[in-house]
Write a protein that holds these residues in place. Sequence first.
Motif, PDB file in Angstrom:
ATOM      1  N   GLU A 140       0.821  -1.208   0.000  1.00  0.00           N
ATOM      2  CA  GLU A 140       0.000   0.000   0.000  1.00  0.00           C
ATOM      3  C   GLU A 140       0.861   1.267   0.000  1.00  0.00           C
ATOM      4  O   GLU A 140       0.512   2.250  -0.659  1.00  0.00           O
ATOM      5  N   LEU A 141       1.965   1.259   0.727  1.00  0.00           N
ATOM      6  CA  LEU A 141       2.840   2.429   0.740  1.00  0.00           C
ATOM      7  C   LEU A 141       3.611   2.578  -0.560  1.00  0.00           C
ATOM      8  O   LEU A 141       3.954   3.690  -0.962  1.00  0.00           O
ATOM      9  N   ARG A 142       3.896   1.448  -1.198  1.00  0.00           N
ATOM     10  CA  ARG A 142       4.629   1.528  -2.459  1.00  0.00           C
ATOM     11  C   ARG A 142       3.760   2.101  -3.575  1.00  0.00           C
ATOM     12  O   ARG A 142       4.261   2.747  -4.506  1.00  0.00           O
ATOM     13  N   ILE A 147       3.018   5.764  -8.079  1.00  0.00           N
ATOM     14  CA  ILE A 147       2.184   6.695  -8.844  1.00  0.00           C
ATOM     15  C   ILE A 147       2.887   8.034  -8.995  1.00  0.00           C
ATOM     16  O   ILE A 147       2.899   8.641 -10.084  1.00  0.00           O
ATOM     17  N   SER A 148       3.484   8.523  -7.924  1.00  0.00           N
ATOM     18  CA  SER A 148       4.206   9.793  -7.997  1.00  0.00           C
ATOM     19  C   SER A 148       5.344   9.719  -9.006  1.00  0.00           C
ATOM     20  O   SER A 148       5.555  10.653  -9.798  1.00  0.00           O
ATOM     21  N   GLN A 149       6.086   8.629  -8.980  1.00  0.00           N
ATOM     22  CA  GLN A 149       7.184   8.479  -9.931  1.00  0.00           C
ATOM     23  C   GLN A 149       6.678   8.459 -11.367  1.00  0.00           C
ATOM     24  O   GLN A 149       7.259   9.089 -12.262  1.00  0.00           O
ATOM     25  N   GLU A 172      -2.647  15.014  -4.279  1.00  0.00           N
ATOM     26  CA  GLU A 172      -3.625  13.967  -3.966  1.00  0.00           C
ATOM     27  C   GLU A 172      -2.922  12.671  -3.562  1.00  0.00           C
ATOM     28  O   GLU A 172      -3.289  12.021  -2.575  1.00  0.00           O
ATOM     29  N   VAL A 173      -1.886  12.299  -4.325  1.00  0.00           N
ATOM     30  CA  VAL A 173      -1.154  11.074  -4.012  1.00  0.00           C
ATOM     31  C   VAL A 173      -0.426  11.202  -2.679  1.00  0.00           C
ATOM     32  O   VAL A 173      -0.391  10.268  -1.867  1.00  0.00           O
ATOM     33  N   ASN A 174       0.152  12.383  -2.424  1.00  0.00           N
ATOM     34  CA  ASN A 174       0.854  12.600  -1.163  1.00  0.00           C
ATOM     35  C   ASN A 174      -0.110  12.553   0.020  1.00  0.00           C
ATOM     36  O   ASN A 174       0.230  12.013   1.094  1.00  0.00           O
ATOM     37  N   ALA A 177      -0.757   8.998   0.856  1.00  0.00           N
ATOM     38  CA  ALA A 177       0.368   8.380   1.562  1.00  0.00           C
ATOM     39  C   ALA A 177       0.408   8.831   3.023  1.00  0.00           C
ATOM     40  O   ALA A 177       0.684   8.025   3.931  1.00  0.00           O
ATOM     41  N   ILE A 178       0.133  10.115   3.270  1.00  0.00           N
ATOM     42  CA  ILE A 178       0.117  10.618   4.644  1.00  0.00           C
ATOM     43  C   ILE A 178      -1.009   9.961   5.430  1.00  0.00           C
ATOM     44  O   ILE A 178      -0.822   9.547   6.586  1.00  0.00           O
ATOM     45  N   GLU A 179      -2.182   9.839   4.829  1.00  0.00           N
ATOM     46  CA  GLU A 179      -3.317   9.215   5.509  1.00  0.00           C
ATOM     47  C   GLU A 179      -2.999   7.768   5.869  1.00  0.00           C
ATOM     48  O   GLU A 179      -3.284   7.317   6.992  1.00  0.00           O
ATOM     49  N   LEU A 180      -2.392   7.054   4.942  1.00  0.00           N
ATOM     50  CA  LEU A 180      -2.052   5.654   5.197  1.00  0.00           C
ATOM     51  C   LEU A 180      -0.997   5.545   6.296  1.00  0.00           C
ATOM     52  O   LEU A 180      -1.085   4.690   7.188  1.00  0.00           O
ATOM     53  N   THR A 181       0.010   6.413   6.267  1.00  0.00           N
ATOM     54  CA  THR A 181       1.059   6.378   7.287  1.00  0.00           C
ATOM     55  C   THR A 181       0.498   6.684   8.663  1.00  0.00           C
ATOM     56  O   THR A 181       0.830   6.020   9.653  1.00  0.00           O
ATOM     57  N   GLU A 182      -0.376   7.688   8.756  1.00  0.00           N
ATOM     58  CA  GLU A 182      -0.988   8.015  10.036  1.00  0.00           C
ATOM     59  C   GLU A 182      -1.852   6.865  10.542  1.00  0.00           C
ATOM     60  O   GLU A 182      -1.885   6.576  11.747  1.00  0.00           O
ATOM     61  N   ALA A 183      -2.551   6.193   9.626  1.00  0.00           N
ATOM     62  CA  ALA A 183      -3.361   5.044  10.024  1.00  0.00           C
ATOM     63  C   ALA A 183      -2.488   3.917  10.556  1.00  0.00           C
ATOM     64  O   ALA A 183      -2.831   3.259  11.549  1.00  0.00           O
ATOM     65  N   LEU A 184      -1.355   3.687   9.915  1.00  0.00           N
ATOM     66  CA  LEU A 184      -0.440   2.644  10.389  1.00  0.00           C
ATOM     67  C   LEU A 184       0.126   2.983  11.760  1.00  0.00           C
ATOM     68  O   LEU A 184       0.261   2.111  12.629  1.00  0.00           O
ATOM     69  N   LEU A 185       0.469   4.247  11.977  1.00  0.00           N
ATOM     70  CA  LEU A 185       0.979   4.665  13.282  1.00  0.00           C
ATOM     71  C   LEU A 185      -0.091   4.533  14.363  1.00  0.00           C
ATOM     72  O   LEU A 185       0.196   4.094  15.490  1.00  0.00           O
ATOM     73  N   LEU A 186      -1.317   4.891  14.028  1.00  0.00           N
ATOM     74  CA  LEU A 186      -2.413   4.756  14.989  1.00  0.00           C
ATOM     75  C   LEU A 186      -2.665   3.293  15.309  1.00  0.00           C
ATOM     76  O   LEU A 186      -2.898   2.919  16.464  1.00  0.00           O
TER      77      LEU A 186
END
Length: 359
Positions: A140-142, A147-149, A172-174, A177-186
């Motif tokens: 999911e993080l990849r 997409i950005s690349q 939008e892509v960033n 990624a931030i939403e997913l990272t915050e969800a993983l940290l939570l």
Amino acid sequence: MTARMKLTLSYAGIVVVSGALLLAAVGLFLLRYVPDTVDFFPNRSDLLRAFVPVAILVMIVLLVIGWAGGWWLAGRMLAPLNRIGYAAQLAAHGSLSHRVALEGPRDEFRDLADVFDSMLDQLEQNMAEQQRFAANASHELRTPLAISQTVLEVARADPDRDVDALIDRLQEVNARAIELTEALLLLSRAERRAFTRESVDLSLLAEEAVESLLPLADKRGLTIDVGGDAAHVVGNGALLQQLITNLVHNAIVHNEPENGAVTVRTHSLAEAVAVVVENTGPVLSPALVATLAEPFQRGTARTHDDDHAGAGLGLAIVQRIAQAHEGTLVLTSRVGGGLNVTVWLPHPHPGLYEPVASA
């Protein structure tokens, strides 16, 4: 000195001491009644001269029997511990599939082996879940990075590129990624249970969650009904707020395209409190409902829009937060379509609190 050697010495010592006491009893209480005079044969001295070599020989035999028998008995007694130790050694080297599987009648060693096997079962399940979660999280993080690349490569090759559109797409892509990272940290924070606890009223949290998500519901043409009892629990306010927010958000985005509805209720019973969130939507099979709390599982196919990037962690986070508060998550499909989600949490004073109906 090993435990087996200590037990062997203990067993041998008990046998030798018991034999010595028995021989001493014979000497003290029997030989004293034999006269020790020259005109009496055999007298006490004669019996002692005959008895002492035999007693020494008996003591040697008792020592050998005590040592050999103690070594054998100690081995028999410690065999279950050796099996448990072997399983622990395999687990320490990463092999969690081996089980002690101790046979025989139920005793302390059997109970210990069964508990150890249960621990290995739980560890194996947790390890498999963590590996699966890590693989899904990496994927999911990849995705947003890939997409950005791709967007940057296409923009670099296009001399007539629209910079504003490129910036909007990258933003939008960033954001995803931030939403997913915050969800993983939570999710990690809930699993580690690294939080402080306080008295929290779930009914107030439900009202706040509905109020914050009401614009999204209005945009999608949904109605939200919130109410219920004052439901007090002991937990972390921020995590419980996230739990209810995820439930309401999930109910909104997985709903009918128009004229849908979401119902949020809090209940306080004698032994537990509950948060119930229902939503209309497509009919869900029991097999699908059983997987909805798995990380990165999505209930229905949908178009990702600006309102929801679809990380697939909403109900997984809810389940982890509930478990961190000694609660449970129950998912059931609604008759006619949609989902019923109930989170049960322990009452802070079980059996002492009568629910108060809300106005």
